[in-house]
Design a protein around this motif. Structure first.
Motif, short mmCIF file in Angstrom:
data_model
loop_
_atom_site.label_atom_id
_atom_site.label_comp_id
_atom_site.label_asym_id
_atom_site.label_seq_id
_atom_site.Cartn_x
_atom_site.Cartn_y
_atom_site.Cartn_z
N ARG A 84 0.64 -1.08 -0.16
CA ARG A 84 -0.40 0.15 -0.31
C ARG A 84 0.52 1.01 -0.30
NH1 ARG A 84 -3.91 1.91 4.82
NH2 ARG A 84 -4.11 3.71 3.67
N THR A 85 1.71 1.10 0.69
CA THR A 85 2.94 2.57 1.13
C THR A 85 3.53 2.58 -0.77
OG1 THR A 85 3.73 1.82 2.82
CG2 THR A 85 5.37 3.26 1.68
N PHE A 86 3.72 2.08 -1.64
CA PHE A 86 4.20 1.89 -3.02
C PHE A 86 2.82 2.55 -3.91
CE2 PHE A 86 4.75 0.80 -6.94
CZ PHE A 86 6.07 2.07 -7.55
N LEU A 87 1.68 1.95 -3.61
CA LEU A 87 0.72 2.67 -4.36
C LEU A 87 0.08 4.14 -3.67
CD1 LEU A 87 -1.19 1.77 -6.09
CD2 LEU A 87 -2.84 1.06 -4.49
N VAL A 88 0.20 4.01 -2.81
CA VAL A 88 -0.37 5.58 -2.10
C VAL A 88 0.92 6.42 -2.62
CG1 VAL A 88 -0.24 7.23 -0.45
CG2 VAL A 88 -1.73 5.33 -0.41
N LYS A 89 1.94 6.39 -2.49
CA LYS A 89 3.13 7.75 -3.46
C LYS A 89 3.00 7.47 -4.53
CE LYS A 89 6.96 6.46 0.30
NZ LYS A 89 8.05 5.71 0.81
#
Length: 133
Positions: free
Chosen positions: A110-115
């Motif tokens: 999720r961190t990569f997707l949000v970024k």
């Protein structure tokens, strides 16, 4: 499209000022409580927004405005585009820090997707609308 661009400019300007004001209130409270200046910088980068993320979002917005200019839309000069896009960069970096900016807990990708969405995709599209049309 001009109305949409104007609404987006004012929305991000108000949101960016609100984020900066909230940070300043938090920093003053922390400083009164005895926090050192180095810890305030850590607070700025780890909890509110990282300057590198703001810069990246502004660059993505500029790329969007250049693409819009290449497609035929009138584009303001660089010295006018950056002040328009800077509040958007503040808001984007704030969203990343508050929703998925934790490097320690990946949260299943999720961190990569949000970024990716908050720092690249959205500024790219909004940059085309805010400065290109």
């Amino acid at each position: 499209m001009t109305v949409v661009a104007s609404v987006l400019r004012w929305t991000f300007l108000v949101a960016g000022v609100a984020v900066l004001a909230a940070f300043l209130v938090s920093a003053v409270r922390a400083r009164i409580a005895g926090t050192g200046f180095g810890e305030l910088v850590d607070l700025l980068e780890n909890r509110w927004f990282a300057p590198g993320q703001v810069f990246f979002a502004v660059l993505a917005g500029l790329a969007g405005s250049w693409v819009a200019g290449w497609a035929g839309a009138p584009r303001p000069p660089l010295l006018e585009s950056v002040p328009l896009l800077f509040p958007m960069g503040l808001v984007a970096a704030f969203v990343v820090r508050r929703t998925g900016g934790d490097e320690d807990a990946d949260r299943g990708g999720r961190t990569f997707l949000v970024k990716l969405v908050a720092l690249l995709a959205v500024p790219l599209l909004l940059g085309a609308v805010m400065t290109g049309w």
